[in-house]
Each structure stands twice: as C-alpha cells, then as structure tokens.
Write an enzyme that holds these catalytic residues in place. Structure first.
Site, PDB file in Angstrom:
ATOM      1  N   LYS A 268     115.364  86.755 136.476  1.00  0.00           N
ATOM      2  CA  LYS A 268     114.214  87.661 136.403  1.00  0.00           C
ATOM      3  C   LYS A 268     114.518  88.802 135.438  1.00  0.00           C
ATOM      4  O   LYS A 268     115.682  89.157 135.245  1.00  0.00           O
ATOM      5  CB  LYS A 268     113.971  88.275 137.791  1.00  0.00           C
ATOM      6  CG  LYS A 268     113.403  87.321 138.813  1.00  0.00           C
ATOM      7  CD  LYS A 268     113.190  88.040 140.143  1.00  0.00           C
ATOM      8  CE  LYS A 268     112.615  87.108 141.195  1.00  0.00           C
ATOM      9  NZ  LYS A 268     111.256  86.640 140.915  1.00  0.00           N
ATOM     10  N   ARG A 342     110.396  77.868 147.979  1.00  0.00           N
ATOM     11  CA  ARG A 342     109.875  76.567 148.421  1.00  0.00           C
ATOM     12  C   ARG A 342     111.016  75.562 148.625  1.00  0.00           C
ATOM     13  O   ARG A 342     110.903  74.658 149.443  1.00  0.00           O
ATOM     14  CB  ARG A 342     108.829  76.061 147.415  1.00  0.00           C
ATOM     15  CG  ARG A 342     109.342  75.851 146.044  1.00  0.00           C
ATOM     16  CD  ARG A 342     108.247  75.870 144.971  1.00  0.00           C
ATOM     17  NE  ARG A 342     107.743  77.218 144.730  1.00  0.00           N
ATOM     18  CZ  ARG A 342     106.806  77.525 143.840  1.00  0.00           C
ATOM     19  NH1 ARG A 342     106.226  76.577 143.115  1.00  0.00           N
ATOM     20  NH2 ARG A 342     106.406  78.768 143.679  1.00  0.00           N
TER      21      ARG A 342
HETATM   22  N1  BES Z   1     110.555  86.026 145.385  1.00  0.00           N
HETATM   23  C1  BES Z   1     109.709  85.621 144.348  1.00  0.00           C
HETATM   24  C2  BES Z   1     108.255  86.002 144.551  1.00  0.00           C
HETATM   25  C3  BES Z   1     107.954  87.473 144.601  1.00  0.00           C
HETATM   26  C4  BES Z   1     107.471  88.116 143.497  1.00  0.00           C
HETATM   27  C5  BES Z   1     108.088  88.165 145.777  1.00  0.00           C
HETATM   28  C6  BES Z   1     107.157  89.458 143.573  1.00  0.00           C
HETATM   29  C7  BES Z   1     107.775  89.492 145.847  1.00  0.00           C
HETATM   30  C8  BES Z   1     107.301  90.140 144.741  1.00  0.00           C
HETATM   31  C9  BES Z   1     109.765  84.112 144.189  1.00  0.00           C
HETATM   32  O1  BES Z   1     110.943  83.496 144.557  1.00  0.00           O
HETATM   33  C10 BES Z   1     109.516  83.830 142.754  1.00  0.00           C
HETATM   34  O2  BES Z   1     110.306  84.250 141.953  1.00  0.00           O
HETATM   35  N2  BES Z   1     108.444  83.136 142.453  1.00  0.00           N
HETATM   36  C11 BES Z   1     108.108  82.813 141.106  1.00  0.00           C
HETATM   37  C12 BES Z   1     107.637  81.392 141.094  1.00  0.00           C
HETATM   38  C13 BES Z   1     107.464  80.838 139.699  1.00  0.00           C
HETATM   39  C14 BES Z   1     108.789  80.678 139.023  1.00  0.00           C
HETATM   40  C15 BES Z   1     106.751  79.517 139.816  1.00  0.00           C
HETATM   41  C16 BES Z   1     106.993  83.738 140.657  1.00  0.00           C
HETATM   42  O3  BES Z   1     106.102  84.021 141.436  1.00  0.00           O
HETATM   43  O4  BES Z   1     107.057  84.187 139.518  1.00  0.00           O
HETATM   44 ZN    ZN Z   2     112.391  83.527 142.973  1.00  0.00          ZN
END
Ligand code: BES
Ligand code: ZN
Ligand code: ZN
Length: 485
Positions: A268, A342
């Site tokens: 990230k 997931r």
């Molecule tokens: N933990 C994150 C989602 C999240 C984002 C939680 C902001 C709280 C605040 C999750 O694991 C994630 O990174 N999801 C990705 C999925 C994508 C790679 C398909 C996302 O939402 O960007």
């Molecule tokens: Zn994630």
C-alpha cells in the site's frame, strides 16, 4: 462510569447536571414543559421565544443556574420532531449529554427518559460516548470526573432491565474498541488470541486456537499464504457459546483479524497506512459480541471465529501470481496480495462449517470500495440467503446500526475467473465490493451466509458530539440483537 436508575421526579434528582430531551414543536406553555419552564423561572420560554432553542435536532442549551431543580445545571437537548424520533434518537442524545457534561467537569449526571422503553438505548449511548482513544498519552489526557449516569424514569423494572442489558452491550463494544485501538506492534495475532482467551475465561465460553501446524494439517493454504510474509505466527481463534436449551442452530460470527495490513508485496502507499492497524476490527468486534452474548445467554449456539494474521511483505511473502489451495480444496490465484481479507476468510468460513455452523455472518474491513459507495454511514451487506440478510438489516434498524444491501449477482463470477486456478482473488476495478463478496460465496457453499463490510464504518475520523474519534466496534449491537433477540 456507573449507570443507575432513579424514579424520582426529574427536579428532585440531585446531580451536577440533568439532561432533558425536548422535541421540536413542544410548547413551554402546556404539559410538563410548562412546569419545567416555571421552575426555570421562564428561561425556557425566553429561549424558545427568541428561537435560540426550539427542540431542533442538534440544538443544545446549557443553563448554569437552572432554578428550582436539585440539579446544579440543566442541559436541554433538541431531539427534532417527535414522530420521527425513536430509541436511536435517545441513544445519540444520551451520548451527547455524557460527552458534553464530562467536558463541563460533571461527576454525577442524570438523563430524563421521555420513554422508559428507551432505557437500554440511553445506557448504550452514554457508555459508548465516553470511550477515549488516548490510552498512550502520558500527559494532557482528557480529564474525566464522570462517576455516575442516572437514568430517570417511571417504571423501575423497565428502566433497570434496559440499563443492565444496555451496559452489557456497550461495555462489550468499548472493550472491542480498546482492542481495535491497540497499535499493531502490541496487537499481534498471538496477542489477539490472548484477548479472546481472557474474555472466554472471564465469561465462561469455550476457547481454542489453531496454530500454524494445525492449520497446515487442515489444509488452510489460503490463510497460510497470507501469513507467510510475516514473522508473527497466525492463529485461528475459536470461541464457543453453547445454549443451555438444546438448539439445532449454530450461528458462526467470523471476523477478519488482520492485525496489520501493509498490502504485502502488492504494498500500500505510505500515506494513511498507519490506519491499517484497524484491519482486525471485524475480529475484535467478534470477540466483543461474544463477550456480550456470553452474558445474555441466548438459546442458540454461537461460534466466534477470528482468523488472525499479519499481512507483511517479508522475504517469504507470497507473490502476485502464486496459487494456493484453500481448506475446501479450491485453488486460488493470488493476483493482488492486498486482497488478503477474502483469502483468510475463505478458510475461516470453511472451518466454521466444519465446526457445525448452520448460519454464517462475516464481518470484515474488506474493501476501500465500500467507503466510496457508502461512506462512513452504512455497512454493506451481501449474502446468499435473503432471509438471513433481512434479519441482519432488521437487527441493525432496531439497534441504530445502518446496513445497505448490495447485489451478489452470479454475473460477478465472470470477473474472478482465473486462467490457471479455480478462482482469482481480485476482479479488476469494476464492482470491487461485489467481486470481493462473490469470492467468499464459493467457500460457504449452501450455508446461509451474509458478509458485512465495515471498512468505512469501523473507524470514525472526527470527534462528534456523541462519538469519539477512532474505533467504533460497529456490528456489536447488531450481532447481539441478531442472536439474542
Ligand atoms: N484492509 C483493506 C481494506 C480497507 C481499506 C480497510 C481502507 C479499511 C480502510 C483490504 O485488505 C484491501 O486492501 N482491499 C483492497 C482490495 C483490492 C486490492 C481488490 C482495496 O480495497 O483496495
Ligand atoms: Zn489488504
Ligand atoms: Zn485488509
């Protein structure tokens, strides 16, 4: 802060401050408000006549010298139109009273119930409001003197029953918020398991954890693939509540417990990454809900399952393109290591089914996409069984937590087809929320299941009159209502 009940007349309650809810359009010239006005020496009438306080939602008036009241101060709280108000209005206003009177250095606060049936909501709102996220301040801590919060009502049984239940639920939620708020150097998967164990021991729940070796034996390759990039060992946490009356029903609450989400190799951006400590909010909320459930003793069996891992890009981390095999035998192509929620839920819901779950609800900070769609207002709900989804939405309505259903249409399946494996873990930019949920659908098979995405709602970005900045433990009230009625 202790919540108490009193059946005294509101003007006879001795306290530092008494909070009184007034609806828009209520007249100071008649009924009980005329008495309140008279006791205030006409202050209410003058505020209302000047339009300074007419009972609109969000209005407050603080009377430092209220008049013929045993309370030293009076706080008037506008509640909006009475026909639009319900227990959720009371919940919020009881919280506004607690937070604002705490700032005024009150020790003993009273809240006049306009309806005894709202005692539970008032107790929940007051306790929920005074949570503080500043545990690690070594100075300048919010100075709280608040000791008692008295609900003033008419029927002692109703008020006491309501406040006892409300206190159990709100104290459980605040416990969950403390756990969510812990930094990830302290709240590792093992530490999270220790928290769950402590709750289980204190409240009489069954408890077990699976370590890495046991998970390997069970074939949980999807979860282990996420965990392998971190030096922190993963755990599968299981808390068990067994109903005293025989029940065929076992509800499994499954909460995502990623104690820190760097994204893994699909790392990230640095900006805001510190917030990813709350990626275990679903897990902590599950533990919190189990704590309340253990005390309220419903007549269904309940499992609380928390797959706990840290998602790191260590030397052993899984790579985009890796293929892992989940406990059900399904193979998964990991396109993006940041879609790890997931992956761990796939093995956790399969394990819930192995343990005999007849219904599953999962709770996860799963996608950023849900915040774009619903902001910090609604939790997204998607599921394979409309009755189960409806039961969750109804439990949310009754407890002041908002759910919005999104479609789990089979056409979303196309987006997560993989060339090399049975399924892939992301389906492109379009409909990120739906493809994320559709992924899980395959692992619950025919068991009634609903997925709640709390990524937008589990963390509150700004202090509000009724709510502190930080973790919210959204879902506790809904889950408790869902299983306890
Ligand atoms: N933990 C994150 C989602 C999240 C984002 C939680 C902001 C709280 C605040 C999750 O694991 C994630 O990174 N999801 C990705 C999925 C994508 C790679 C398909 C996302 O939402 O960007
Ligand atoms: Zn994630
Ligand atoms: Zn995550």
């Amino acid at each position: 802060m202790q919540i108490k009940a009193s059946l005294q007349k509101y003007f006879d309650v001795e306290c530092d401050a008494l909070a009184v809810v007034i609806y828009e359009g209520e007249s100071y010239a008649e009924g009980w408000l005329s008495e309140l006005d008279m006791r205030s020496g006409g202050t209410l009438a003058s505020l209302m006549a000047a339009g300074e306080f007419v009972g609109k939602s969000g209005e407050t008036a603080y009377l430092p010298n209220p008049g013929a009241f045993k309370a030293r101060r009076l706080l008037l709280l506008g509640a909006g139109k009475q026909d639009e108000a319900d227990a959720n209005t009371t919940r919020k206003l009881a919280g506004v009273a607690a937070r604002s009177l705490r700032k005024k250095k009150a020790r003993h606060v009273a809240f006049l119930l306009r309806d005894d049936a709202h005692a539970q909501a008032a107790a929940e709102g007051a306790l929920w409001a005074i949570f503080d996220p500043d545990k690690y301040h070594t100075k300048d801590k919010e100075d709280s003197l608040l000791e008692t919060y008295t609900l003033v009502g008419e029927n002692s049984d109703a008020v006491i029953a309501g406040l006892e239940r409300g206190a159990i639920i709100a104290e459980a939620a605040n416990y969950g918020r403390e756990v969510i708020n812990e930094p990830s150097n302290l709240m590792t998967p093992i530490a999270l398991a220790a928290k769950a164990e402590e709750v289980a021991k204190t409240y009489g729940l069954g408890f077990e954890t699976l370590d890495e070796k046991q998970m390997r034996e069970l074939g949980m390759g999807s979860l282990l693939g996420v965990a392998q990039g971190s030096v922190e060992p993963p755990r599968m946490i299981v808390m068990t509540y067994k109903s005293a009356v025989a029940s065929d029903e076992t509800v499994a609450i499954v909460g995502k417990g990623v104690t820190f989400d760097t994204g893994g190799i699909s790392i990230k951006p640095a900006d805001g990454m510190e917030k990813m400590k709350y990626d275990m909010a679903g897990g902590a909320t599950t533990i919190a809900a189990m704590r309340a459930i253990a005390q309220l003793k419903p007549s269904v069996n309940v499992l609380g399952i928390v797959p706990a891992v840290e998602n790191m890009p260590g030397g052993k981390a899984q790579r985009p393109g890796d293929v892992v095999k989940a406990m059900t035998g399904k193979t998964i192509e990991v396109i993006n290591t940041d879609a790890e929620g997931r992956l761990i839920l796939a093995d956790a819901v399969a394990y819930a089914r192995k343990l005999g779950a007849t219904k599953i609800v999962d709770l996860a900070t799963l996608t950023g996409a849900v915040s774009i769609a619903l902001g910090d207002v609604y939790v997204a709900v998607l599921g394979n069984n409309q009755e189960w989804v409806d039961a969750i939405i109804a439990a949310g309505k009754a407890t002041g937590e908002k759910y919005w259903q999104l479609p789990l249409d089979k056409d979303y399946r196309e987006q997560i087809k993989s060339e090399i494996a049975d399924i892939k873990n992301v389906g492109g930019r379009k409909a990120g929320k739906m493809t994320g949920a559709y992924f899980s659908r395959g692992f619950v098979e025919e068991t009634p299941w609903a997925h709640l995405d709390i990524a937008g709602t589990a963390w509150n970005d700004n202090n509000k009159p009724h709510l502190a900045i930080g973790p919210t433990a959204v879902g506790v009230r809904t889950l408790v209502k869902l299983v306890c009625g």
